[in-house]
Design an enzyme around this catalytic site. Structure first.
Site, PDB file in Angstrom:
ATOM      1  CG  ASP A  14      40.306  41.264  46.401  1.00 35.75           C
ATOM      2  OD1 ASP A  14      40.444  42.024  47.312  1.00 35.75           O
ATOM      3  OD2 ASP A  14      40.029  41.251  45.315  1.00 35.75           O
ATOM      4  CG  ASP A 108      41.307  45.384  49.932  1.00 34.05           C
ATOM      5  OD1 ASP A 108      42.624  45.550  49.679  1.00 34.05           O
ATOM      6  OD2 ASP A 108      40.712  45.708  48.712  1.00 34.05           O
ATOM      7  CD  GLU A 109      45.011  42.330  47.124  1.00 32.82           C
ATOM      8  OE1 GLU A 109      44.702  41.177  46.560  1.00 32.82           O
ATOM      9  OE2 GLU A 109      45.341  43.262  46.606  1.00 32.82           O
TER      10      GLU A 109
END
Length: 368
Positions: A14, A108-109
């Site tokens: 993350d 983003d993850e």
């Protein structure tokens, strides 16, 4: 205590305050200052907040007006999704250096299954450290990671040592970890479910574990079985490297409410152009057109029509959108409009690499 199940080595990566961190990376004058990405207009909503802003209670999905009250010195910056995607692509390339079993959840993850990895490294912990180091070297940004036997625990663990940290929960520590966990930390337990859990005396994983499956199903319905399993470390969802896009959409929130259909058509033309761009980029077309309308009183309405042929052009999309717009009158002025295309012709297409995941039996003891 060990869990007698086929175990995987799953990493959840993350990025730390991703959008805000990108802005601070590109503009050194913003570093160390409280910033909010998005939310700068009178009707805006914060997309992301830097860690400096979070200290004041500023969070994503918060109205910009409230964020400004909480943090008077807050700096608002505009979103730049093309830039975020550019960096996200660099990050994902790092993941694929270690495994083809990568499941992106957003820009983003992502989950990465490194049970059998390209480096031949038996330590998921060391792999996570290498991945985070490479991300920083190639992007200048920090990432956090969680490592464990399944996706559920890995995702919870990635939040423990943020920012720029990681946490490993090995098999022999899983049950103890879950029992000590505050129930609100369980992924999938939101504010409403948390309060419901509290009313039944469930405050921790240990409390949850005392409840029978019959009790949980009676009070939490279909989710009861899910909660019964996860507190025992049972979560068999595999990392899905093959993810088929189900729909494509674009929407706009307006700084002032719109009451005229003529003005709405102008805005919808721009939104349809963006939908066309995204369809072409993904090389797909759709049959179902949906018009999303959010009124000034925040009530939401959707109107849909399924066509006989696949379409992807702005002109054809707008033909259906106009039909949907005028099929009934507006019950109030409008603050948001959106268009989505679904029923796509991509049954055999995927957003990521096609990988057939095999069930892998792993020794109960990992190399950490």
């Amino acid at each position: 205590m060990e869990i007698e199940l086929p175990l995987r080595k799953i990493i959840h990566v993350d990025m730390d305050a991703f959008y805000a961190s990108v802005e601070q990376l590109d503009d050194p004058s913003l570093r160390g200052k409280p910033i909010a990405v998005g939310g700068g207009s009178s009707r805006g909503v914060v997309s992301a907040a830097s860690y400096e802003a979070r200290k004041y209670g500023v969070r994503s999905a918060m109205a910009g007006s409230l964020a400004a009250k909480l943090c008077p010195q807050l700096i608002f910056v505009k979103t730049r999704f093309d830039r975020y995607r550019e960096i996200s692509d660099k990050v994902r390339k790092v993941f694929y250096e270690y495994s083809d079993l990568v499941e992106p959840l957003s820009l983003d993850e992502a989950y990465i299954d490194v049970t059998q990895n390209k480096k031949g490294n038996p330590s998921a912990t060391l792999i996570a450290q290498e991945i985070r180091t490479k991300i920083y070297e190639r992007t200048g940004l920090n990432a956090s990671a969680g490592i464990s036997i399944n996706k559920f625990i890995a995702k919870i663990a990635s939040d423990f040592n943020k920012p720029n940290g990681q946490k490993t929960v090995p098999p022999e520590e899983v049950l103890e970890f879950l029992e000590a966990l505050d129930i609100k930390k369980f992924y999938g337990v939101g504010k409403v479910m948390k309060e419901k859990m509290y009313r039944h005396g469930i405050y921790t994983g240990a409390d949850l574990k005392t409840k029978s499956i019959e009790f949980l199903e009676e009070h939490f319905g279909k989710s009861g079985g899910y909660y019964y399993n996860i507190v025992r470390g049972i979560h068999n969802s595999q990392v899905k490297a093959e993810r088929t896009r189900k729909s494509l959409a674009a929407e706009r929130t307006f700084s002032e409410n719109i009451a005229s259909e003529i003005f709405m058509i102008e805005r919808l033309e721009n939104i349809a152009a963006e939908v066309e761009r995204r369809l072409k980029k993904s090389k797909v077309a759709g049959k179902t057109v949906t018009l999303k309308i959010k009124y000034s009183d925040f009530t939401l309405q959707t109107r849909s029509k399924t066509l006989s042929l696949y379409i992807a052009s702005k002109e054809l999309i707008m033909e259906t959108v106009k039909e949907l717009l005028f099929q009934e009158g507006m019950k109030n002025s409008v603050r948001l409009l959106g268009i989505s295309m679904s029923n796509l012709n991509n049954e055999d297409k995927t957003e990521t690499r096609k990988v057939a995941q095999k069930e892998i039996d792993v020794q109960l003891k990992w190399d950490f």
